[in-house]
Write a protein that holds these residues in place. Structure first.
Motif, short mmCIF file in Angstrom:
data_model
loop_
_atom_site.label_atom_id
_atom_site.label_comp_id
_atom_site.label_asym_id
_atom_site.label_seq_id
_atom_site.Cartn_x
_atom_site.Cartn_y
_atom_site.Cartn_z
N THR A 87 -7.46 17.99 -14.03
CA THR A 87 -7.34 16.54 -14.11
C THR A 87 -6.28 16.05 -13.12
OG1 THR A 87 -7.90 16.58 -16.46
CG2 THR A 87 -6.84 14.59 -15.62
N GLY A 88 -6.65 15.04 -12.35
CA GLY A 88 -5.72 14.51 -11.36
C GLY A 88 -5.77 15.29 -10.08
N THR A 98 -12.87 23.37 -21.11
CA THR A 98 -14.28 23.23 -21.48
C THR A 98 -14.83 21.95 -20.86
OG1 THR A 98 -13.87 21.92 -23.49
CG2 THR A 98 -13.81 24.33 -23.72
N TYR A 99 -16.14 21.82 -20.89
CA TYR A 99 -16.82 20.62 -20.40
C TYR A 99 -16.31 19.39 -21.16
CZ TYR A 99 -20.85 17.79 -18.85
OH TYR A 99 -21.68 16.82 -18.31
N MET A 100 -16.19 19.53 -22.49
CA MET A 100 -15.73 18.40 -23.30
C MET A 100 -14.28 18.03 -22.98
SD MET A 100 -18.11 17.06 -24.96
CE MET A 100 -16.94 15.91 -25.67
N ASP A 101 -13.45 19.02 -22.66
CA ASP A 101 -12.07 18.72 -22.26
C ASP A 101 -12.06 17.84 -21.01
OD1 ASP A 101 -10.94 20.12 -24.32
OD2 ASP A 101 -10.53 21.93 -23.14
N ALA A 102 -12.93 18.17 -20.05
CA ALA A 102 -13.00 17.39 -18.81
C ALA A 102 -13.43 15.95 -19.10
CB ALA A 102 -13.96 18.05 -17.83
N ILE A 103 -14.44 15.79 -19.95
CA ILE A 103 -14.88 14.44 -20.32
C ILE A 103 -13.74 13.68 -20.98
CG2 ILE A 103 -16.44 13.13 -21.82
CD1 ILE A 103 -17.96 14.36 -19.56
N ILE A 106 -10.71 13.03 -18.34
CA ILE A 106 -10.98 12.25 -17.12
C ILE A 106 -11.63 10.91 -17.43
CG2 ILE A 106 -12.28 12.23 -14.95
CD1 ILE A 106 -11.96 15.26 -14.83
N LEU A 107 -12.61 10.90 -18.36
CA LEU A 107 -13.32 9.66 -18.67
C LEU A 107 -12.78 9.00 -19.94
CD1 LEU A 107 -17.02 10.65 -17.84
CD2 LEU A 107 -15.41 9.37 -16.44
N GLY A 108 -12.68 9.79 -21.01
CA GLY A 108 -12.16 9.27 -22.27
C GLY A 108 -13.04 8.20 -22.89
N GLY A 109 -12.51 7.55 -23.91
CA GLY A 109 -13.20 6.43 -24.54
C GLY A 109 -14.55 6.78 -25.12
N VAL A 413 -21.07 13.08 -12.14
CA VAL A 413 -20.91 12.02 -11.13
C VAL A 413 -19.79 11.06 -11.53
CG1 VAL A 413 -22.01 9.93 -10.19
CG2 VAL A 413 -23.24 12.11 -10.17
N GLU A 414 -19.81 10.62 -12.79
CA GLU A 414 -18.80 9.66 -13.25
C GLU A 414 -17.41 10.27 -13.25
OE1 GLU A 414 -19.37 6.39 -13.78
OE2 GLU A 414 -21.34 6.92 -12.99
N MET A 415 -17.31 11.54 -13.64
CA MET A 415 -16.00 12.21 -13.61
C MET A 415 -15.49 12.35 -12.19
SD MET A 415 -15.84 15.14 -16.57
CE MET A 415 -17.36 15.99 -16.16
N TYR A 416 -16.37 12.69 -11.27
CA TYR A 416 -15.97 12.85 -9.87
C TYR A 416 -15.49 11.52 -9.29
CZ TYR A 416 -16.22 14.10 -4.92
OH TYR A 416 -15.92 14.31 -3.61
N ILE A 417 -16.21 10.45 -9.60
CA ILE A 417 -15.82 9.13 -9.12
C ILE A 417 -14.43 8.76 -9.64
CG2 ILE A 417 -16.30 6.65 -9.34
CD1 ILE A 417 -19.29 7.36 -9.19
N ALA A 418 -14.20 9.02 -10.95
CA ALA A 418 -12.90 8.70 -11.54
C ALA A 418 -11.81 9.62 -11.00
CB ALA A 418 -12.98 8.83 -13.07
N GLN A 419 -12.13 10.90 -10.85
CA GLN A 419 -11.16 11.89 -10.39
C GLN A 419 -10.72 11.63 -8.94
OE1 GLN A 419 -9.58 14.25 -11.93
NE2 GLN A 419 -9.69 16.26 -10.93
#
Length: 468
Positions: A87-88, A98-103, A106-109, A413-419
């Motif tokens: 992250t960051g 894990t995949y869920m940790d990344a969500i 990075i995205l949250g909510g 895609v959304e995580m990459y955009i945010a990251q």
């Protein structure tokens, strides 16, 4: 397909300064080749079985193109996901295990809840597919022995539901073993079984083509007359779902990346590992799909090793279907146990436990009442649905379609955009959205095709009356 859910507190993996990594966790020693092998052994499996059928619906032209295009899409999405392991900052940022940790980080909510829902539904659908495939393979062993005794032309019909029930009972027992999916040798056994039957299927396809003396099939797939124009369209869409199911491993990606040592940065190593492994998978799938289609043409069976395009050698057919059954018995638990743990964490506030002594052992087995009831109900539900909807290609196509866009494309895609802090309406942002929308359209088409296939099959289906 084998799934892995690695625990956050991984056991020691090699040396290094005090045996720990930069964040105090056990030091990792994974390499690019180890990660590539992890992806290949995790993915190859049940998805191989319907590829010949999928090729038969699409034909040589579209079928081969689809296998290559999806491989390219998976590589693109995986490269994006590799950059979300930390992250960051991609080098010194906090590790996502894990995949869920990344969500979550990075995205949250609302994205977390949405991903949890899709993830749970995907696992539920996958284990239903496992149950159907396992019952077909067990039925095939029975039929193979009958053909061996009475000849290839004998009817040798066998009902599948007794085998579905037997598979369900086995899974009820195994489901009561906590962390069964974490047993050290379990994933190795499953990987060996999946590689065994995948290789046998490829070898039998090559042998059948040599026996025929020709490569069957056509550029456009199954001919009109064999199916109607409408059926051909729906089955073509459904075939896309079967293909994307074979490539699905996004949920496993971060966990595999978490085994890679650093430096160099994990993302750099994982990108190379993904390119190598997906290229290898694409080649293997091209061979399996092509040899199966080339051997049987329009009549390619939906389940390559249980559809009795192959009648001999009988012992090899039995061996391959036994390997499928063993693999799926394990794979069911590997997929279901994380779902069990997730649901139990959500709903258990206080647990009633019963100590059951084990004859011949000093220790006893701790039976959790909620676990017994919930896990048993879950397995019964998947077993009953499998008997009510024993449509292998349709179910696999539906599961593949529903999981492809959200888990493999949209969230990465959304995580990459945010990251990477990509600005909205920039050239890169537009390109990523085009990729996401294109994959969404494919998922919708494959979903519709699979649902249409289920509806069509239900018109002539008698519940609990499926025989092969």
């Amino acid at each position: 397909m084998i799934s892995f859910e690695f625990a956050p507190d991984l056991p020691p993996q090699g040396g290094g300064l005090n045996g720990v990594d930069d964040d105090g966790r056990s030091r990792r020693d994974g390499t690019m080749w180890m990660a590539s092998a992890g992806i290949i052994t995790a993915v190859i499996g049940q998805g191989v079985l319907p590829l010949a059928w999928a090729m038969a619906q699409l034909g040589w032209l579209t079928g081969l193109a689809a296998l290559l295009i999806f491989a390219a899409a998976i590589i693109c999405a995986s490269v994006l996901l590799a950059n979300c392991y930390r992250t960051g900052d991609s080098i010194i940022g906090e590790r996502n295990l894990t995949y869920m940790d990344a969500i979550r980080n990075i995205l949250g909510g609302a994205n977390v809840k949405l991903c949890e829902l899709v993830y749970c539904l995907n696992l539920f659908g996958v284990v239903i597919g496992f149950t159907i495939a396992a019952s077909m393979s067990m039925t095939a062993i029975n039929r193979s022995n009958c053909f061996h005794d009475k000849g290839d032309k004998s009817p040798c019909q066998s009902f599948s539901y007794p085998y579905t029930i037997a598979f369900g009972i086995t899974e009820i027992v195994l489901s009561q073993i906590r962390n069964f999916d974490k047993w050290p040798k379990i994933s190795i056994v499953a990987a060996v079984m999946s590689l065994t039957y995948s290789t046998i299927g490829l070898a039998l396809g090559i042998a059948k083509v040599a026996e025929n003396g020709e490569v069957k099939g056509s550029l456009t797939g199954i001919s009109l007359g064999t199916v109607t124009q409408t059926q051909k369209i729906w089955r073509s869409f459904q075939a896309l779902g079967n293909i994307v199911f074979a490539y699905s491993f996004a949920i496993l990606f971060i966990e595999i990346q978490d085994t890679i040592k650093s430096p160099p940065p994990e993302a750099k190593t994982m990108r190379k590992a993904t390119l190598i492994s997906v290229a290898g998978l694409a080649l293997f799938y091209l061979l399996c799909g092509s040899m199966g289609y080339g051997a049987f043409g329009d009549m390619a069976p939906g389940h390559l090793l249980a559809g009795f395009g192959f009648f001999s050698p009988y012992w090899l057919i039995d061996l391959s279907n036994a390997a499928i059954t063993i693999h799926l018995v394990i794979a069911y638990q590997v997929h279901a146990q994380p779902l069990f743990a997730f649901m139990e964490k959500q709903f258990i506030t206080s647990e009633i436990e019963i100590e059951i002594p084990i004859p011949g052992f000093r220790s006893s087995y701790t039976l959790c009442v909620f676990q017994l009831i919930w896990r048993t109900i879950f397995v019964i539900a998947t077993t009953v649905i499998s008997m009510l909807l024993p449509f292998f290609n349709e179910v696999i196509g539906l599961v593949g379609a529903l999981g492809f866009w959200p888990l493999t494309v949209y969230f990465p895609v959304e995580m990459y955009i945010a990251q990477m802090k990509i600005h909205k309406w920039s050239t890169k942002w537009i390109g990523l959205q085009i990729l996401s929308i294109a994959c969404l359209i494919i998922s919708i088409a494959a979903t519709m095709g699979s649902i249409a296939g289920i509806v069509l099959r239900l018109q002539s289906y008698k519940p609990f009356g499926t025989s092969y």
